[in-house]
Design a protein around this motif. Structure first.
Motif, PDB file in Angstrom:
ATOM      1  N   CYS A 179      -8.278  -4.412   2.721  1.00 17.02           N
ATOM      2  CA  CYS A 179      -8.261  -5.039   4.047  1.00 17.02           C
ATOM      3  C   CYS A 179      -7.139  -4.515   4.940  1.00 17.02           C
ATOM      4  CB  CYS A 179      -8.117  -6.558   3.903  1.00 17.02           C
ATOM      5  SG  CYS A 179      -9.508  -7.377   3.100  1.00 17.02           S
ATOM      6  N   LEU A 180      -6.254  -3.709   4.405  1.00 15.70           N
ATOM      7  CA  LEU A 180      -5.119  -3.225   5.186  1.00 15.70           C
ATOM      8  C   LEU A 180      -5.529  -2.115   6.148  1.00 15.70           C
ATOM      9  CD1 LEU A 180      -2.275  -3.011   2.502  1.00 15.70           C
ATOM     10  CD2 LEU A 180      -2.229  -4.397   4.582  1.00 15.70           C
ATOM     11  N   SER A 205       0.309   5.448   5.232  1.00 16.03           N
ATOM     12  CA  SER A 205       1.237   4.501   5.853  1.00 16.03           C
ATOM     13  C   SER A 205       0.453   3.500   6.691  1.00 16.03           C
ATOM     14  CB  SER A 205       2.251   5.244   6.734  1.00 16.03           C
ATOM     15  OG  SER A 205       1.600   5.834   7.851  1.00 16.03           O
ATOM     16  N   VAL A 206       1.169   2.491   7.215  1.00 13.45           N
ATOM     17  CA  VAL A 206       0.533   1.604   8.185  1.00 13.45           C
ATOM     18  C   VAL A 206       0.340   2.396   9.472  1.00 13.45           C
ATOM     19  CG1 VAL A 206       1.518  -0.488   7.180  1.00 13.45           C
ATOM     20  CG2 VAL A 206       2.765   0.716   8.981  1.00 13.45           C
ATOM     21  N   ARG A 207      -0.580   1.949  10.291  1.00 14.33           N
ATOM     22  CA  ARG A 207      -0.925   2.717  11.487  1.00 14.33           C
ATOM     23  C   ARG A 207       0.206   2.725  12.511  1.00 14.33           C
ATOM     24  NH1 ARG A 207      -7.264   0.701  12.136  1.00 14.33           N
ATOM     25  NH2 ARG A 207      -7.899   1.412  10.044  1.00 14.33           N
ATOM     26  N   VAL A 208       0.260   3.791  13.274  1.00 14.12           N
ATOM     27  CA  VAL A 208       1.275   3.924  14.319  1.00 14.12           C
ATOM     28  C   VAL A 208       1.158   2.766  15.300  1.00 14.12           C
ATOM     29  CG1 VAL A 208       2.022   5.327  16.280  1.00 14.12           C
ATOM     30  CG2 VAL A 208       1.427   6.430  14.124  1.00 14.12           C
ATOM     31  N   GLU A 214       2.748  -6.960  10.457  1.00 16.77           N
ATOM     32  CA  GLU A 214       1.535  -7.111  11.262  1.00 16.77           C
ATOM     33  C   GLU A 214       0.298  -6.664  10.485  1.00 16.77           C
ATOM     34  OE1 GLU A 214       3.599  -6.375  15.683  1.00 16.77           O
ATOM     35  OE2 GLU A 214       2.695  -4.718  14.556  1.00 16.77           O
ATOM     36  N   ALA A 215       0.433  -5.580   9.724  1.00 18.27           N
ATOM     37  CA  ALA A 215      -0.686  -5.099   8.921  1.00 18.27           C
ATOM     38  C   ALA A 215      -1.074  -6.123   7.860  1.00 18.27           C
ATOM     39  CB  ALA A 215      -0.330  -3.766   8.263  1.00 18.27           C
ATOM     40  N   LEU A 216      -0.086  -6.780   7.261  1.00 20.50           N
ATOM     41  CA  LEU A 216      -0.372  -7.792   6.251  1.00 20.50           C
ATOM     42  C   LEU A 216      -1.083  -8.993   6.870  1.00 20.50           C
ATOM     43  CD1 LEU A 216       2.979  -7.696   4.230  1.00 20.50           C
ATOM     44  CD2 LEU A 216       0.757  -6.795   3.528  1.00 20.50           C
ATOM     45  N   THR A 217      -0.687  -9.366   8.072  1.00 21.24           N
ATOM     46  CA  THR A 217      -1.355 -10.474   8.763  1.00 21.24           C
ATOM     47  C   THR A 217      -2.812 -10.130   9.045  1.00 21.24           C
ATOM     48  OG1 THR A 217       0.721 -11.198   9.785  1.00 21.24           O
ATOM     49  CG2 THR A 217      -1.335 -11.911  10.830  1.00 21.24           C
ATOM     50  N   GLN A 218      -3.049  -8.912   9.535  1.00 20.95           N
ATOM     51  CA  GLN A 218      -4.432  -8.468   9.795  1.00 20.95           C
ATOM     52  C   GLN A 218      -5.251  -8.429   8.510  1.00 20.95           C
ATOM     53  OE1 GLN A 218      -4.774  -4.899  12.269  1.00 20.95           O
ATOM     54  NE2 GLN A 218      -2.732  -5.307  13.113  1.00 20.95           N
TER      55      GLN A 218
END
Length: 305
Positions: A179-180, A205-208, A214-218
């Motif tokens: 889901c990340l 990595s997480v997106r720019v 924020e990625a974990l919340t999404q």
């Protein structure tokens, strides 16, 4: 389900950081400093570009060095399968695949299960060119939520980095890796082995523009929506695990041809690793990597003496 046939994720395209070029009648790999997305169709010896390749290029200013992706599975080892692999150079057929503890090797009367000592400790692997080989399946775009792009690599830097990132992201997200919102990123580095010239490897990595929080919340929000719709991620992971285990080797005959072209592409495979690249008429012959290493060993030996 047919026994002996590995059931692998559906593939709609390829991710590469290089291409095959023809020099002196041989098809040889040429590294690049950006990603390329292709279809699974070849025309005149070239892989046709996937429509997403142009779309992503338009969204960037310059070279394509980052691709927004999601993972198919929560289990990191289902997304990235890495093994020590020895292929037949002419066909790309896997001859021996191991994990450092056990291996499956093609023998005259079938497939044998044997101890695996890794390439450095295996005489069979040293003779045939055993090396790390990995396949990463990722989702790109929203057109097909089960159709993946595959990235194949023998780069130790890419394999080690991707494996670490996948396990770390799975851990910090509470096993919500699928889901990340992530992105594949091309990074460069220089080493003594590369003679200080730049080499490129793939990172995750997480997106720019987004933080890990924020990625974990999404990811939690997407997981809740999926569960509400009846999406069973655990069952998908289980089905994938059973599918991979259904065959002795993952790569099909078609994929074996891709392996042969990408990693043993010369028209004379057995000589490709020892011959210098072609030079312009009248120019001095360039030493091979083996010759450079042998010279370096002689120099070091002399210094030690």
């Amino acid at each position: 389900m047919l026994k002996g046939l590995a059931i692998t994720p559906p593939v709609v395209g390829r991710i590469s950081i290089g291409r095959i070029v023809e020099r002196a009648g041989k098809r040889l790999p040429e590294k690049d400093d950006q990603f390329t997305l292709t279809t699974q169709v070849q025309q005149r010896g070239e892989w046709l570009l996937h429509p997403l390749n142009e779309q992503l290029h338009k969204a960037t200013s310059g070279k394509l060095r980052a691709i927004p992706v999601r993972m198919l599975f929560n289990d990191p080892d289902l997304n990235l399968r890495a093994d020590y692999s020895l292929f037949a150079r002419e066909t790309g057929r896997p001859m021996c695949v191991g994990n450092g503890e056990t291996c499956r090797r093609v023998a005259g009367d079938g497939i044998e299960n044997l101890p695996c000592a890794s390439p450095d400790g295996c005489s069979f692997g040293q003779q045939g060119g055993c090396k790390p080989y990995a396949r990463l399946n990722v989702l790109i775009g929203d057109e097909d939520e089960m159709g993946s792009f595959v990235f194949r690599t023998t780069s130790f830097n890419s394999i080690r980095t991707l494996a670490a990132r996948l396990h770390y992201f799975a851990a910090v997200s509470g096993n919500l890796l699928a889901c990340l919102p992530l992105e594949l990123k091309l990074r460069g580095k220089s080493t003594a082995q590369s003679y200080r010239s730049a080499i490129y490897y793939v990172d995750l990595s997480v997106r720019v523009g987004s933080t890990l929080e924020e990625a974990l919340t999404q990811a939690r929000e997407l997981d809740a929506r999926r569960k509400s719709a009846g999406f069973d991620q655990a069952a998908l992971d289980t089905a994938a695990r059973l599918g991979f285990a259904n065959g002795a080797f993952e790569d099909s005959a078609e994929e074996q041809a891709a392996v042969a072209e990408e990693f043993y592409p010369s028209s004379e495979p057995a000589k490709a690793s020892s011959e210098p690249p072609p030079t312009e008429p009248g120019s001095p012959a360039r030493p091979t990597l083996r010759e450079k290493l042998e010279r370096q060993a002689v120099l070091l030996g002399g210094a030690a003496a």
